[in-house]
Design an enzyme around this catalytic site. Structure first.
Site, PDB file in Angstrom:
ATOM      1  N   ASN A  80      37.351  41.135  27.357  1.00 16.51           N
ATOM      2  CA  ASN A  80      38.394  40.480  28.132  1.00 16.51           C
ATOM      3  C   ASN A  80      38.258  38.965  27.982  1.00 16.51           C
ATOM      4  OD1 ASN A  80      39.856  39.288  30.369  1.00 16.51           O
ATOM      5  ND2 ASN A  80      39.979  41.338  31.256  1.00 16.51           N
ATOM      6  N   ARG A 137      41.368  21.693  30.997  1.00 15.68           N
ATOM      7  CA  ARG A 137      41.761  20.457  30.334  1.00 15.68           C
ATOM      8  C   ARG A 137      43.005  20.727  29.485  1.00 15.68           C
ATOM      9  NH1 ARG A 137      38.443  18.897  33.362  1.00 15.68           N
ATOM     10  NH2 ARG A 137      36.581  17.611  32.975  1.00 15.68           N
ATOM     11  N   HIS A 143      44.965  39.579  30.523  1.00 16.27           N
ATOM     12  CA  HIS A 143      45.795  39.838  31.707  1.00 16.27           C
ATOM     13  C   HIS A 143      46.666  38.605  31.926  1.00 16.27           C
ATOM     14  CE1 HIS A 143      45.991  41.435  36.123  1.00 16.27           C
ATOM     15  NE2 HIS A 143      47.147  40.914  35.731  1.00 16.27           N
ATOM     16  N   ARG A 187      49.013  36.575  33.702  1.00 17.53           N
ATOM     17  CA  ARG A 187      49.637  36.518  35.023  1.00 17.53           C
ATOM     18  C   ARG A 187      50.871  35.608  34.980  1.00 17.53           C
ATOM     19  NH1 ARG A 187      46.542  38.741  39.035  1.00 17.53           N
ATOM     20  NH2 ARG A 187      44.439  39.364  38.396  1.00 17.53           N
ATOM     21  N   HIS A 238      45.273  31.633  33.339  1.00 17.28           N
ATOM     22  CA  HIS A 238      44.240  31.775  32.314  1.00 17.28           C
ATOM     23  C   HIS A 238      44.923  32.105  30.988  1.00 17.28           C
ATOM     24  CE1 HIS A 238      44.587  35.785  34.116  1.00 17.28           C
ATOM     25  NE2 HIS A 238      43.833  35.429  35.144  1.00 17.28           N
ATOM     26  N   GLU A 277      46.830  43.897  30.286  1.00 22.48           N
ATOM     27  CA  GLU A 277      46.858  44.335  31.674  1.00 22.48           C
ATOM     28  C   GLU A 277      47.931  43.580  32.442  1.00 22.48           C
ATOM     29  OE1 GLU A 277      43.054  43.424  33.299  1.00 22.48           O
ATOM     30  OE2 GLU A 277      42.019  45.018  32.208  1.00 22.48           O
ATOM     31  N   THR A 296      41.897  38.104  41.216  1.00 22.85           N
ATOM     32  CA  THR A 296      41.516  39.086  40.202  1.00 22.85           C
ATOM     33  C   THR A 296      41.897  40.466  40.719  1.00 22.85           C
ATOM     34  OG1 THR A 296      39.690  39.873  38.811  1.00 22.85           O
ATOM     35  CG2 THR A 296      39.180  39.382  41.127  1.00 22.85           C
ATOM     36  N   HIS A 322      35.346  45.925  35.454  1.00 21.28           N
ATOM     37  CA  HIS A 322      35.186  44.948  36.521  1.00 21.28           C
ATOM     38  C   HIS A 322      33.705  44.818  36.873  1.00 21.28           C
ATOM     39  CE1 HIS A 322      37.855  42.362  38.932  1.00 21.28           C
ATOM     40  NE2 HIS A 322      36.800  42.242  39.719  1.00 21.28           N
ATOM     41  N   ASP A 323      33.178  43.620  36.659  1.00 24.68           N
ATOM     42  CA  ASP A 323      31.807  43.262  37.016  1.00 24.68           C
ATOM     43  C   ASP A 323      30.765  44.163  36.367  1.00 24.68           C
ATOM     44  OD1 ASP A 323      32.756  41.136  38.480  1.00 24.68           O
ATOM     45  OD2 ASP A 323      32.781  42.228  40.368  1.00 24.68           O
ATOM     46  N   GLY A 339      34.915  41.106  31.005  1.00 23.07           N
ATOM     47  CA  GLY A 339      35.218  39.699  30.821  1.00 23.07           C
ATOM     48  C   GLY A 339      34.217  38.772  31.466  1.00 23.07           C
ATOM     49  N   HIS A 340      34.113  38.798  32.790  1.00 28.30           N
ATOM     50  CA  HIS A 340      33.318  37.797  33.501  1.00 28.30           C
ATOM     51  C   HIS A 340      31.844  37.859  33.111  1.00 28.30           C
ATOM     52  CE1 HIS A 340      32.488  34.957  36.771  1.00 28.30           C
ATOM     53  NE2 HIS A 340      31.389  35.679  36.992  1.00 28.30           N
TER      54      HIS A 340
END
Length: 261
Positions: free
Chosen positions: A8, A19, A44, A46, A51, A76, A106, A200-201, A223-224
């Site tokens: 992700n 920036r 994803h 949005r 992002h 997503e 999220t 997720h996580d 991702g994270h």
């Protein structure tokens, strides 16, 4: 067969967007991930483009088409008309539908499938007519009635929301209980003929237990945690670490990369 890894790119895009500059390059880091053996890329987009930007999508689509034809693009999002048009323009291999409010930071919960059936069923049909595999974001404790409703929409897979499991990183007892909840939901989904993704996580520490408990796991989207690891180890080494955590080796299962002309 161990689960596939989709990287992700949202966290990388969020860092870039701090920036008005083109780095870090979402496309370049996506390429490094695929070169290192990742099986696909996830984004994803949005509505506020905080992002992933809409302009990233054709670049990532071209990256996969031109250099990594065996990799998959997973998009997503909430099934608004704008999102569906974006998907149809980009033609991803997989679409993961989430019940997010646009203001959410999220994804943090799955669909209430029984209540959302009237919304999801025609959307799933529309996406499948376009050639996409469709996955629906599901709560970790979804019951059989919910999963039957998910299956009835025509979706191919669910994606288990693993946030509560990831949140137990400092409590092994709670983690074991959260894992068993996920496992029971995955077992029911598989028995109904739904494929099972997860995301997720997820980290290199909690992936092995998840993969062992859910042998039918088809794909994880990360991702994270993966981006955090990449800040320490670099993207290529990090992809290797996550593949190993899934029980894969990067080289044998690595997607074919076509050299640029």
């Amino acid at each position: 067969m161990p689960a596939k890894l989709s990287v992700n790119l949202n966290a990388i895009a969020m860092l870039r967007n701090r920036r008005d500059l083109p780095w870090p390059s979402v496309t370049r880091l996506g390429r490094i991930a695929l070169e290192a053996g990742a099986h696909g890329l996830t984004v994803h987009p949005r509505p506020d483009q905080r992002h992933i930007r809409f302009s990233d999508l054709p670049e990532l689509r071209a990256l996969i088409d031109d250099l990594f034809p065996q990799a998959e693009f997973n998009i997503e999002g909430y099934p608004s008309d704008d999102f569906l048009r974006l998907v149809e323009e980009t033609e991803p291999e997989q679409v993961t539908l989430v019940p997010d409010d646009p203001a959410q930071a999220t994804s943090d919960h799955g669909w209430a499938f029984v209540e959302a059936a009237a919304l999801l069923t025609p959307v799933v049909a529309r996406l499948k007519r376009g050639g996409c595999r469709v996955s629906l974001f599901a709560n970790p404790d979804a019951d059989r009635a919910a999963l039957e409703a998910a299956k009835a929409t025509g979706a191919d897979r669910i994606e288990l929301y693993t946030g509560p499991y990831g949140a137990c990183h400092d409590d092994s007892g709670k983690a074991a209980k959260a894992l068993e909840t996920l496992g029971k939901t995955a077992d029911m989904a598989a028995a109904l003929g739904l494929g099972v993704n997860a995301g997720h996580d997820l980290t290199v520490d909690n992936l092995p237990a998840l993969a062992a408990r859910i042998p039918a796991l088809a794909e994880v989207s990360i991702g994270h945690g993966l981006t955090a690891d990449a800040l320490e180890h670099g993207m290529a080494a990090t992809v290797g670490r996550f593949l190993a955590a899934l029980g894969r080796e990067a080289t044998p299962d690595r997607p074919f990369a076509r050299s640029p002309a």
